[in-house]
Design an enzyme around this catalytic site. Structure first.
Site, PDB file in Angstrom:
ATOM      1  N   GLY A   1      45.629  46.241  27.698  1.00  0.00           N
ATOM      2  CA  GLY A   1      45.663  45.477  26.542  1.00  0.00           C
ATOM      3  C   GLY A   1      46.866  45.297  25.879  1.00  0.00           C
ATOM      4  O   GLY A   1      46.718  44.598  24.720  1.00  0.00           O
TER       5      GLY A   1
ATOM      6  N   PRO B   1      47.636  48.576  32.561  1.00  0.00           N
ATOM      7  CA  PRO B   1      48.395  47.317  32.249  1.00  0.00           C
ATOM      8  C   PRO B   1      48.367  46.165  33.125  1.00  0.00           C
ATOM      9  O   PRO B   1      48.636  46.383  34.551  1.00  0.00           O
ATOM     10  CB  PRO B   1      49.988  47.827  31.944  1.00  0.00           C
ATOM     11  CG  PRO B   1      49.992  48.752  32.830  1.00  0.00           C
ATOM     12  CD  PRO B   1      48.860  49.537  33.156  1.00  0.00           C
ATOM     13  N   GLY B   2      48.125  44.993  32.808  1.00  0.00           N
ATOM     14  CA  GLY B   2      48.436  43.752  33.802  1.00  0.00           C
ATOM     15  C   GLY B   2      49.423  42.787  33.005  1.00  0.00           C
ATOM     16  O   GLY B   2      50.604  42.851  33.726  1.00  0.00           O
TER      17      GLY B   2
ATOM     18  N   TYR C   1      48.069  35.976  35.275  1.00  0.00           N
ATOM     19  CA  TYR C   1      47.031  35.150  35.413  1.00  0.00           C
ATOM     20  C   TYR C   1      47.622  33.509  35.525  1.00  0.00           C
ATOM     21  O   TYR C   1      46.750  32.700  34.806  1.00  0.00           O
ATOM     22  CB  TYR C   1      46.111  35.307  34.019  1.00  0.00           C
ATOM     23  CG  TYR C   1      45.588  36.612  33.813  1.00  0.00           C
ATOM     24  CD1 TYR C   1      44.826  37.291  34.784  1.00  0.00           C
ATOM     25  CD2 TYR C   1      46.329  37.399  32.942  1.00  0.00           C
ATOM     26  CE1 TYR C   1      44.161  38.633  34.576  1.00  0.00           C
ATOM     27  CE2 TYR C   1      45.952  38.948  32.823  1.00  0.00           C
ATOM     28  CZ  TYR C   1      44.904  39.360  33.688  1.00  0.00           C
ATOM     29  OH  TYR C   1      44.636  40.771  33.795  1.00  0.00           O
TER      30      TYR C   1
ATOM     31  N   CYS D   1      42.900  15.255  36.283  1.00  0.00           N
ATOM     32  CA  CYS D   1      41.960  14.263  35.416  1.00  0.00           C
ATOM     33  C   CYS D   1      40.826  15.049  34.746  1.00  0.00           C
ATOM     34  O   CYS D   1      39.806  15.173  35.205  1.00  0.00           O
ATOM     35  CB  CYS D   1      41.340  13.447  36.753  1.00  0.00           C
ATOM     36  SG  CYS D   1      40.244  12.036  36.098  1.00  0.00           S
TER      37      CYS D   1
END
Length: 407
Positions: free
Chosen positions: A224, A266-267, A362, A334
């Site tokens: 985080g 951690p990411g 991400y 669209c």
């Protein structure tokens, strides 16, 4: 920090010529330096880093992170297998499922992977099948609201993740009933956490619960850590977090009577700032109230601005000295597909290359074929060389698994 035209000496615009656009670009040195930063910040404790694979799951990125000394946290059996393909041993992988079929749990156990038990029903099933023959971890929901917004807050009272700390008696009952071998406790409160006090509050929840488990080997504080998205944005002071959390952790270990390991997941912190999405301008379209810059990407490649209202800095690589003007940068999907609103950029013309920053986490991992669009290529810059680590999709990839019927 100035907008880069080169990464490790490699021209970004030359990458567009070689690999086309849109293009995901990753700075490998930035990824490894982020691992080192965490290792330094928590140097006072026995630390294990488990990269949140969901942030960026390309096998080559996983191999690079392993080279830097970090393990992985997987949230699907597919991520487990990707990790093993990247060279991780079973012992270096934690599997943290959320409501998956028990067959997937069994498959992971058969591979030797540790399971992070995230519900009381899963504890029951796990206990009935494995009793004390397989070591496991328990994910606790600490009832702490934290993170940049509700969609990325995972430790509050109404979150689906983990087992409520208020259900600790039921947890202990299941452990005793099945003689479960619990060697770790885990929490994860959310993403974009700035304050060391949030980690300490989570730590206190872990510490209070941990005294009920005599055989622990580690406590997992989740991840985080916030990274900077906007100019002059505030990021988590990981050195302060490491110092304060480390001191509290060591104090608890003395109380517990044995030295434990501290785990982190951690990411975004490891890969976000290392990633760039390079796109080309298709059209500059003026309306009566706003000027639109239409680019050759959209929410099919980078959904964070639309899904999380996430802010991504971007700049005009082709015209770095041009006169400033405000634009809405929009995609070719669209759907409401706005990447940036009322953003000041150097004058943009059709054909200009724009660079979207903080695209490492991400980005590709949440990409899709929406509108039947193809997913982009990925390139890793490592030791001053650009290496393609995923080919651009072709139309044949789009229909590869479709069964074409005759009518």
């Amino acid at each position: 920090m100035p907008n880069p035209t080169h990464i490790q000496g490699v021209s970004i615009s030359a990458l567009a010529d070689e690999f086309g656009t849109p293009l995901y670009i990753y700075d490998g040195e930035k990824i490894t330096s982020q691992v080192k930063t965490l290792q330094e910040a928590f140097s006072a404790v026995p630390l294990k880093i488990k990269f949140a694979t969901k942030a960026l799951s390309n096998i080559n990125i996983l191999k690079l992170i392993r080279k830097a000394g970090a393990g992985i946290d997987a949230v699907s059996i597919e991520e487990v297998k990707l990790g093993m393909m990247a060279g991780y041993s079973a012992e270096e992988i934690m599997y943290t499922p959320s409501g998956v079929a028990f067959e997937e749990i069994q498959e992971a156990v058969n591979l030797g992977i540790m399971i992070n038990l995230d519900s009381l029903p899963l504890m029951e099933q796990f206990g009935q099948v494995y009793s004390n023959s397989v070591a496991a971890c328990i994910r606790i929901n600490p009832h702490i609201m934290a993170g940049g917004n509700l969609k990325i807050s995972t430790g509050h009272k109404e979150s689906k993740f983990g087992i409520s700390i208020e259900q600790l008696p039921q947890i202990l009952e299941a452990v005793a009933k099945y003689k479960l071998q619990i060697i770790g406790l885990h929490i994860h409160t959310g993403s974009d956490i700035l304050d060391a006090e949030v980690f300490l509050r989570g730590g206190n929840v872990l510490f209070e619960a941990a005294v009920q488990f005599p055989d622990l080997k580690f406590l997992d504080f989740g991840g985080g850590f916030k990274v900077a998205y906007k100019p002059n944005d505030i990021a988590t002071d990981v050195m302060e977090v490491g110092k304060k959390v480390g001191e509290a952790f060591q104090s608890f270990c003395k109380q517990y009577g044995r030295q434990l390991e501290l785990w982190l997941e951690p990411g975004k912190f490891l890969v976000s700032e290392a990633g760039y999405l390079l796109v080309k301008t298709n059209v500059v379209k003026e309306s009566t109230s706003v000027t639109f810059v239409g680019v050759d990407t959209g929410l099919n490649h980078l959904i964070r601005p639309m899904m999380y209202d996430a802010y991504h800095s971007l700049y005009n690589l082709s015209n770095p000295e041009g006169k400033k003007a405000k634009y809405n940068v929009v995609g070719y999907i669209c759907e409401t597909d706005t990447i940036a609103s009322h953003r000041e950029l150097n004058e943009v013309k059709a054909g200009d290359l724009l660079v979207i920053k903080n695209a490492g986490a991400y980005g590709y991992s949440m990409a899709s074929n929406y509108n039947s669009r193809l997913r982009p290529a990925e390139v890793l810059i490592w030791e001053g060389q650009a290496r393609q680590i995923r080919k651009r999709e072709k139309f044949e990839d789009l229909i590869r698994n479709q069964e074409i019927l005759e009518f």
